[in-house]
Scaffold this motif. Structure first.
Motif, short mmCIF file in Angstrom:
data_model
loop_
_atom_site.label_atom_id
_atom_site.label_comp_id
_atom_site.label_asym_id
_atom_site.label_seq_id
_atom_site.Cartn_x
_atom_site.Cartn_y
_atom_site.Cartn_z
N PRO A 185 0.81 -1.22 0.00
CA PRO A 185 0.00 0.00 0.00
C PRO A 185 0.85 1.27 0.00
CG PRO A 185 -0.21 -1.21 2.08
CD PRO A 185 0.58 -2.05 1.18
N ASN A 186 2.06 1.19 0.56
CA ASN A 186 2.87 2.39 0.71
C ASN A 186 3.27 3.02 -0.62
OD1 ASN A 186 3.84 4.27 2.41
ND2 ASN A 186 5.69 3.15 3.00
N THR A 187 3.29 2.19 -1.65
CA THR A 187 3.65 2.69 -2.96
C THR A 187 2.85 3.95 -3.27
OG1 THR A 187 3.64 0.35 -3.55
CG2 THR A 187 4.13 1.93 -5.31
N ARG A 188 1.58 3.86 -3.00
CA ARG A 188 0.70 4.99 -3.24
C ARG A 188 -0.53 4.82 -2.37
NH1 ARG A 188 -0.09 8.43 -7.82
NH2 ARG A 188 -0.90 10.32 -6.88
N TRP A 189 -0.59 5.59 -1.31
CA TRP A 189 -1.73 5.47 -0.42
C TRP A 189 -2.98 6.10 -1.03
CZ3 TRP A 189 -2.05 2.52 3.71
CH2 TRP A 189 -0.87 2.12 4.33
N ARG A 190 -4.10 5.58 -0.57
CA ARG A 190 -5.35 6.25 -0.88
C ARG A 190 -6.15 6.36 0.40
NH1 ARG A 190 -7.71 2.51 -5.04
NH2 ARG A 190 -9.56 3.08 -3.83
N MET A 191 -6.91 7.41 0.53
CA MET A 191 -7.59 7.68 1.80
C MET A 191 -8.50 6.51 2.21
SD MET A 191 -7.25 11.36 2.61
CE MET A 191 -8.46 11.20 3.83
N ASP A 192 -9.20 5.93 1.26
CA ASP A 192 -10.12 4.85 1.64
C ASP A 192 -9.34 3.61 2.09
OD1 ASP A 192 -9.29 4.90 -1.04
OD2 ASP A 192 -10.79 3.40 -1.59
N LEU A 193 -8.16 3.41 1.49
CA LEU A 193 -7.35 2.27 1.91
C LEU A 193 -6.80 2.48 3.32
CD1 LEU A 193 -5.33 1.31 -1.28
CD2 LEU A 193 -7.36 0.22 -0.29
N LEU A 194 -6.60 3.74 3.66
CA LEU A 194 -6.04 4.07 4.97
C LEU A 194 -6.99 3.64 6.09
CD1 LEU A 194 -3.37 5.37 5.57
CD2 LEU A 194 -4.52 7.56 5.83
N ALA A 195 -8.26 3.92 5.90
CA ALA A 195 -9.25 3.50 6.89
C ALA A 195 -9.29 1.97 6.98
CB ALA A 195 -10.62 4.05 6.54
N SER A 196 -9.16 1.33 5.85
CA SER A 196 -9.14 -0.14 5.85
C SER A 196 -7.91 -0.66 6.57
CB SER A 196 -9.13 -0.69 4.43
OG SER A 196 -10.12 -0.08 3.65
N LEU A 197 -6.79 0.02 6.37
CA LEU A 197 -5.56 -0.40 7.03
C LEU A 197 -5.73 -0.37 8.55
CD1 LEU A 197 -2.48 -1.11 6.90
CD2 LEU A 197 -2.08 1.34 7.21
N VAL A 198 -6.34 0.71 9.04
CA VAL A 198 -6.54 0.81 10.48
C VAL A 198 -7.47 -0.30 10.97
CG1 VAL A 198 -7.45 2.26 12.34
CG2 VAL A 198 -6.07 3.27 10.53
N GLU A 199 -8.48 -0.61 10.18
CA GLU A 199 -9.36 -1.73 10.54
C GLU A 199 -8.59 -3.04 10.58
OE1 GLU A 199 -13.24 -2.22 8.33
OE2 GLU A 199 -13.21 -0.06 8.76
N TYR A 200 -7.75 -3.22 9.59
CA TYR A 200 -6.93 -4.42 9.53
C TYR A 200 -5.99 -4.49 10.74
CZ TYR A 200 -3.61 -7.80 7.57
OH TYR A 200 -2.79 -8.89 7.36
N ASN A 201 -5.38 -3.36 11.05
CA ASN A 201 -4.48 -3.30 12.22
C ASN A 201 -5.20 -3.71 13.50
OD1 ASN A 201 -2.32 -2.48 10.70
ND2 ASN A 201 -2.51 -0.30 11.23
N ALA A 202 -6.47 -3.32 13.60
CA ALA A 202 -7.24 -3.63 14.81
C ALA A 202 -7.42 -5.13 14.98
CB ALA A 202 -8.58 -2.93 14.79
N MET A 203 -7.15 -5.89 13.91
CA MET A 203 -7.23 -7.35 14.02
C MET A 203 -5.86 -7.96 14.24
SD MET A 203 -9.76 -7.71 10.77
CE MET A 203 -9.28 -9.42 10.44
N ARG A 204 -4.84 -7.14 14.31
CA ARG A 204 -3.47 -7.61 14.47
C ARG A 204 -2.78 -6.94 15.65
NH1 ARG A 204 -4.68 -10.54 11.49
NH2 ARG A 204 -4.05 -11.44 9.50
N PRO A 205 -3.32 -7.14 16.86
CA PRO A 205 -2.72 -6.45 18.00
C PRO A 205 -1.24 -6.77 18.18
CG PRO A 205 -4.33 -8.11 18.71
CD PRO A 205 -4.46 -7.98 17.24
N GLY A 206 -0.86 -7.99 17.84
CA GLY A 206 0.54 -8.39 18.06
C GLY A 206 1.52 -7.48 17.35
N ILE A 207 1.33 -7.35 16.06
CA ILE A 207 2.27 -6.58 15.26
C ILE A 207 2.24 -5.10 15.66
CG2 ILE A 207 0.83 -5.92 13.28
CD1 ILE A 207 4.06 -7.65 12.66
#
Lengths: 196, 196
Positions: free
Chosen positions: B77-99
Motif C-alpha cells: 500500500p505504501n507505494t501509493r496510499w489512498r484515503m479509503d485504503l487508509l481506513a481499511s488499514l486501520v481496521e486491519y491493524n485492529a485485528m493484528r494487536p501483536g504486530i
DNA sequence: ATTATCTATAGATCTATAGATAATGC
DNA sequence: ATTATCTATAGATCTATAGATAATGC
C-alpha cells in the motif's frame, strides 16, 4: 530546636527522595525503565546502588514515585482544562524534551506484557479522555462544530498530543509540535457555517 | 537434482530466518527490544541461543531484520496510499494487536538515547509524512476543505494513527480505534460550505 | 566444503539481601 | 534509637566467542 531538627531531618529525607526521583526521570528518558539501572540513578545523586535502596526498597517502588511525580506535573491544570491552556501546555512541553521523553518511553514500554506501568497508563487514559471530553463540552456543548460529540473527539485529541510527541522527539527540526497542535485545534473549532 | 537441492537449502535457510524474525516480533511485543533476550527468541523456534546467532550474528542484526519486515508489511500500500485504503488499514491493524504492539513498543523505546532503531524511525516518519501529504494532495489539491495544506495536515494524520494505537493497546474495550480514525478522516474532509 | 547446531564459558550487568559503621536527634 | 550509607555478595540474566560435531550438497 529538637522539634525543628526533627522536621529538618524529615525535610532533608524528602528532598533526597525528590532528588532521586529527578535522577530517575533522567535515566528513564535515556534508557527506558527496563534499561534504567538503579546503579545509574544512584550514581547521579552520589550514592551507591544499595544506598539508593534505602529510600526506595525496590526498582518498582522508584517507578511508582516517578509516576506520582507525573501526576503532580499536570495536577494543577488537570483540575479543569481549558482549550487555550491546552495549546500553552503543548508549547511548554516543547521546551521540556526531557520529561516528554521520559513519559513517551514509559508509555511505549507500558504496552508490553506485565509492565509495571501498564495499569497506571490504562487508568490515566480513561481519566484524561474524560477530562478532555468535559473540556470540549464546556467549550462547544454536546456537539462540536463538525458534528462530533465531545466523547468521540476526546480520544482524537489525546492521540494527536501523544503522536506528535513521538514525531517531535525523533526529529524536532522537522516537526513543529505546538504549531501542528494549534492546527488540530483549529480543525476542531471549524464550523461548516464559518465560510459564509 | 543437485541444483534443486542447493536451492532448497537456500530456501530452507531463508525460511528459518523468517521463522526467527516472526518469533522476534512476538518476543519484542511482549518485552520490548531491550527486554527481549535472544534466548527467549531461540526457544520459540526450538534453537539454543547460540544456534540462533548462526542466523543473526548479533542482537542488533536481528532487530534490523525485524525492521525490514516492517517495511515489507506496508510496502504494497505504501507505494501509493489512498484515503479509503487508509481506513481499511486501520481496521486491519485492529485485528493484528501483536504486530501493532511490537512496533508501538519499538517506537517508544526508539526515543531513548542511542537506541538502535532510532534512525530507522526518524527516517521512516520523514517518508511517511511525505507519503501522507502526497495522498492528501491527490485527494484534495493544495488545500484541504478546512484550509490546511497537505504538508501541515500530514503530521496530524500520522499522530492520530500512532496515538490511537497506544490508547487501543492499553484498553481495547474502551477505544474503538477504527471508528475514531474514521471520525478523524471525516473531520479532514469536512468543508465549510458543506452545511449550506 | 559448507551449513546447522550444540556445549562450554568468559565477561558484563543487574537487583536485592545481610550486616557493618557512622551520623543525627531525642 | 533511628537514619543514612557503605561493603560484600548471592543469584539471575544476557550477549557473544570458541570450538566441537553432525548433516547436507557438491
Amino acid at each position: 530546636m529538637s522539634y525543628g531538627d526533627a522536621m529538618n531531618a524529615r525535610v532533608r529525607s524528602e528532598e533526597r527522595r525528590a532528588e532521586i526521583v529527578r535522577a530517575a526521570l533522567e535515566v528513564i528518558a535515556e534508557r527506558g525503565y527496563r534499561g534504567a539501572s538503579l546503579g545509574a540513578v544512584a550514581e547521579r545523586v552520589g550514592l551507591t546502588q544499595q544506598g539508593l535502596l534505602h529510600y526506595f526498597p525496590t526498582k518498582d517502588a522508584l517507578l511508582v514515585a516517578v509516576l506520582q511525580e507525573r501526576d503532580q506535573w499536570d495536577a494543577v491544570p488537570n483540575t479543569r482544562w481549558r482549550m487555550d491552556l491546552l495549546a500553552s501546555l503543548v508549547e511548554y512541553n516543547a521546551m521540556r524534551p526531557g520529561i516528554i521523553q521520559t513519559f513517551s518511553a514509559l508509555l511505549g514500554e507500558s504496552v508490553t506484557e506485565g509492565h509495571p506501568a501498564r495499569a497506571y497508563f490504562t487508568d490515566r487514559y480513561v481519566q484524561v479522555r474524560a477530562n478532555m471530553a468535559e473540556m470540549l463540552r464546556a467549550e462547544y456543548g454536546d456537539h462540536l462544530p463538525n458534528g462530533l460529540t465531545p466523547e468521540r473527539t476526546a480520544p482524537l485529541l489525546v492521540a494527536v498530543m501523544d503522536g506528535l510527541q513521538y514525531q517531535w522527539l525523533l526529529d524536532p527540526e522537522s516537526v513543529d509540535m505546538p504549531g501542528a497542535f494549534r492546527d488540530f485545534l483549529t480543525l476542531l473549532g471549524e464550523n461548516r457555517e464559518d465560510a459564509g
